[in-house]
Design a protein around this motif. Structure first.
Motif, PDB file in Angstrom:
ATOM      1  N   SER A  66     -13.022   9.749  14.017  1.00 54.09           N
ATOM      2  CA  SER A  66     -13.863   8.565  13.841  1.00 54.09           C
ATOM      3  C   SER A  66     -13.133   7.391  13.207  1.00 54.09           C
ATOM      4  CB  SER A  66     -15.072   8.911  12.963  1.00 54.09           C
ATOM      5  OG  SER A  66     -15.882   9.886  13.584  1.00 54.09           O
ATOM      6  N   TYR A  67     -11.946   7.635  12.716  1.00 57.77           N
ATOM      7  CA  TYR A  67     -11.239   6.640  11.915  1.00 57.77           C
ATOM      8  C   TYR A  67     -10.201   5.875  12.716  1.00 57.77           C
ATOM      9  CZ  TYR A  67     -13.150   8.158   7.444  1.00 57.77           C
ATOM     10  OH  TYR A  67     -13.988   8.425   6.391  1.00 57.77           O
ATOM     11  N   ARG A  68     -10.094   4.607  12.419  1.00 58.30           N
ATOM     12  CA  ARG A  68      -8.959   3.808  12.880  1.00 58.30           C
ATOM     13  C   ARG A  68      -7.738   4.248  12.070  1.00 58.30           C
ATOM     14  NH1 ARG A  68      -6.773  -0.990  14.877  1.00 58.30           N
ATOM     15  NH2 ARG A  68      -5.294  -1.999  13.464  1.00 58.30           N
ATOM     16  N   MET A  69      -6.648   4.501  12.760  1.00 62.56           N
ATOM     17  CA  MET A  69      -5.415   4.935  12.108  1.00 62.56           C
ATOM     18  C   MET A  69      -4.349   3.857  12.267  1.00 62.56           C
ATOM     19  SD  MET A  69      -6.321   7.774  10.848  1.00 62.56           S
ATOM     20  CE  MET A  69      -4.709   8.219  10.171  1.00 62.56           C
ATOM     21  N   THR A  70      -3.666   3.585  11.202  1.00 59.57           N
ATOM     22  CA  THR A  70      -2.687   2.506  11.188  1.00 59.57           C
ATOM     23  C   THR A  70      -1.439   2.927  10.421  1.00 59.57           C
ATOM     24  OG1 THR A  70      -4.522   0.919  11.147  1.00 59.57           O
ATOM     25  CG2 THR A  70      -2.344   0.061  10.620  1.00 59.57           C
ATOM     26  N   TRP A  71      -0.301   2.498  10.915  1.00 56.23           N
ATOM     27  CA  TRP A  71       0.962   2.644  10.198  1.00 56.23           C
ATOM     28  C   TRP A  71       1.314   1.296   9.570  1.00 56.23           C
ATOM     29  CZ3 TRP A  71       3.484   7.080   9.192  1.00 56.23           C
ATOM     30  CH2 TRP A  71       3.197   8.200   9.981  1.00 56.23           C
ATOM     31  N   TYR A  72       1.675   1.337   8.298  1.00 57.48           N
ATOM     32  CA  TYR A  72       2.182   0.181   7.570  1.00 57.48           C
ATOM     33  C   TYR A  72       3.583   0.508   7.079  1.00 57.48           C
ATOM     34  CZ  TYR A  72      -2.560  -1.802   7.209  1.00 57.48           C
ATOM     35  OH  TYR A  72      -3.795  -2.333   7.481  1.00 57.48           O
ATOM     36  N   ARG A  73       4.297  -0.513   6.666  1.00 55.09           N
ATOM     37  CA  ARG A  73       5.584  -0.286   6.037  1.00 55.09           C
ATOM     38  C   ARG A  73       5.807  -1.312   4.933  1.00 55.09           C
ATOM     39  NH1 ARG A  73       9.686  -2.052  10.996  1.00 55.09           N
ATOM     40  NH2 ARG A  73       9.310  -4.324  10.877  1.00 55.09           N
ATOM     41  N   GLN A  74       6.640  -0.921   3.986  1.00 56.96           N
ATOM     42  CA  GLN A  74       6.978  -1.814   2.889  1.00 56.96           C
ATOM     43  C   GLN A  74       8.457  -1.684   2.577  1.00 56.96           C
ATOM     44  OE1 GLN A  74       4.606  -1.379  -0.684  1.00 56.96           O
ATOM     45  NE2 GLN A  74       5.087  -3.479  -1.307  1.00 56.96           N
ATOM     46  N   ALA A  75       9.167  -2.788   2.757  1.00 58.76           N
ATOM     47  CA  ALA A  75      10.589  -2.842   2.438  1.00 58.76           C
ATOM     48  C   ALA A  75      10.755  -3.305   0.994  1.00 58.76           C
ATOM     49  CB  ALA A  75      11.301  -3.788   3.397  1.00 58.76           C
ATOM     50  N   PRO A  76      11.887  -2.991   0.371  1.00 61.16           N
ATOM     51  CA  PRO A  76      12.120  -3.410  -1.017  1.00 61.16           C
ATOM     52  C   PRO A  76      11.953  -4.915  -1.187  1.00 61.16           C
ATOM     53  CG  PRO A  76      13.772  -1.831  -0.345  1.00 61.16           C
ATOM     54  CD  PRO A  76      12.987  -2.174   0.888  1.00 61.16           C
ATOM     55  N   CYS A 128       0.873   5.842   6.199  1.00 64.29           N
ATOM     56  CA  CYS A 128      -0.230   6.114   7.112  1.00 64.29           C
ATOM     57  C   CYS A 128      -1.531   5.680   6.432  1.00 64.29           C
ATOM     58  CB  CYS A 128      -0.240   7.607   7.413  1.00 64.29           C
ATOM     59  SG  CYS A 128      -1.595   8.194   8.409  1.00 64.29           S
ATOM     60  N   ASN A 129      -2.413   5.046   7.193  1.00 68.91           N
ATOM     61  CA  ASN A 129      -3.695   4.580   6.660  1.00 68.91           C
ATOM     62  C   ASN A 129      -4.822   4.995   7.590  1.00 68.91           C
ATOM     63  OD1 ASN A 129      -5.789   2.050   6.951  1.00 68.91           O
ATOM     64  ND2 ASN A 129      -5.299   2.503   4.825  1.00 68.91           N
ATOM     65  N   ALA A 130      -5.920   5.432   6.997  1.00 70.93           N
ATOM     66  CA  ALA A 130      -7.132   5.767   7.741  1.00 70.93           C
ATOM     67  C   ALA A 130      -8.279   4.915   7.209  1.00 70.93           C
ATOM     68  CB  ALA A 130      -7.459   7.246   7.580  1.00 70.93           C
ATOM     69  N   ASN A 133     -14.490   3.350   3.676  1.00 75.36           N
ATOM     70  CA  ASN A 133     -13.504   4.400   3.415  1.00 75.36           C
ATOM     71  C   ASN A 133     -12.121   3.924   3.832  1.00 75.36           C
ATOM     72  OD1 ASN A 133     -15.605   6.065   2.588  1.00 75.36           O
ATOM     73  ND2 ASN A 133     -15.869   6.945   4.615  1.00 75.36           N
ATOM     74  N   ASN A 134     -11.182   4.034   2.918  1.00 74.18           N
ATOM     75  CA  ASN A 134      -9.837   3.527   3.155  1.00 74.18           C
ATOM     76  C   ASN A 134      -8.849   4.456   2.452  1.00 74.18           C
ATOM     77  OD1 ASN A 134      -7.806   1.781   3.981  1.00 74.18           O
ATOM     78  ND2 ASN A 134      -8.016   0.444   2.217  1.00 74.18           N
ATOM     79  N   TYR A 135      -8.118   5.257   3.232  1.00 72.82           N
ATOM     80  CA  TYR A 135      -7.246   6.287   2.671  1.00 72.82           C
ATOM     81  C   TYR A 135      -5.791   6.001   3.007  1.00 72.82           C
ATOM     82  CZ  TYR A 135     -11.790   8.684   2.888  1.00 72.82           C
ATOM     83  OH  TYR A 135     -13.121   9.017   2.774  1.00 72.82           O
ATOM     84  N   TRP A 136      -4.900   6.373   2.049  1.00 70.56           N
ATOM     85  CA  TRP A 136      -3.465   6.152   2.232  1.00 70.56           C
ATOM     86  C   TRP A 136      -2.690   7.443   2.016  1.00 70.56           C
ATOM     87  CZ3 TRP A 136      -1.361   1.578   3.799  1.00 70.56           C
ATOM     88  CH2 TRP A 136      -2.180   0.441   3.734  1.00 70.56           C
ATOM     89  N   GLY A 137      -1.596   7.571   2.738  1.00 74.17           N
ATOM     90  CA  GLY A 137      -0.656   8.644   2.479  1.00 74.17           C
ATOM     91  C   GLY A 137       0.351   8.215   1.422  1.00 74.17           C
ATOM     92  N   GLN A 138       1.264   9.123   1.108  1.00 75.28           N
ATOM     93  CA  GLN A 138       2.229   8.865   0.039  1.00 75.28           C
ATOM     94  C   GLN A 138       3.471   8.127   0.536  1.00 75.28           C
ATOM     95  OE1 GLN A 138       2.084  11.642   1.717  1.00 75.28           O
ATOM     96  NE2 GLN A 138       4.243  12.063   2.213  1.00 75.28           N
ATOM     97  N   GLY A 139       3.627   8.063   1.845  1.00 75.01           N
ATOM     98  CA  GLY A 139       4.748   7.342   2.432  1.00 75.01           C
ATOM     99  C   GLY A 139       5.943   8.224   2.748  1.00 75.01           C
ATOM    100  N   THR A 140       6.723   7.773   3.719  1.00 76.67           N
ATOM    101  CA  THR A 140       7.964   8.451   4.080  1.00 76.67           C
ATOM    102  C   THR A 140       9.046   7.387   4.288  1.00 76.67           C
ATOM    103  OG1 THR A 140       8.980  10.079   5.575  1.00 76.67           O
ATOM    104  CG2 THR A 140       7.429   8.525   6.572  1.00 76.67           C
TER     105      THR A 140
END
Length: 115
Positions: A30-40, A95-97, A102-109
């Motif tokens: 049911s969730y929109r899934m999105t990839w984000y990134r963050q550079a230094p 990763c974001n859902a 409701n807005n959930y985040w992963g820990q990042g890779t």
């Protein structure tokens, strides 16, 4: 709720990586899934997103034609296939859902593109 990213690492310019994000604890389909990134030293930016219904996608201009987002609802997993990687793709990928409030985040890779 958990989002666990994997698949990051060190790759040479021009190489490929496939990121995975395994979800649990909510109705993934049911969730929109999105990839984000963050550079230094930079703000977090959207890389690629995929809606739950219809599977429509959107991409940052900087990755169009090189990255592909996909999802497997049966496995509650979203993927990011990254080809023709460039040094400027180096970042922590998250990763974001999202569904309504409701807005959930992963820990990042970490993805590092370097020769």
């Amino acid at each position: 709720v958990q989002l666990v990213e994997s698949g990051g690492g060190l790759v040479q310019p021009g190489g490929s990586l496939r990121l995975s994000c395994a979800a649990s604890g909510f109705t993934f389909s049911s969730y929109r899934m999105t990839w984000y990134r963050q550079a230094p030293g930079k703000e977090r930016e959207l890389v690629a997103g995929m809606f739950s219904v219809g599977g429509s996608t959107n991409y940052a201009d900087s990755v169009k034609g090189r990255f592909t987002i996909s999802r497997d609802n049966a496995k509650s997993t979203v993927y990011l296939q990254m080809n023709s990687l460039k040094p400027e793709d180096t970042a922590v990928y998250y990763c974001n859902a999202r569904l309504f409030k409701n807005n959930y985040w992963g820990q990042g890779t970490q993805v590092t593109v370097s020769s």
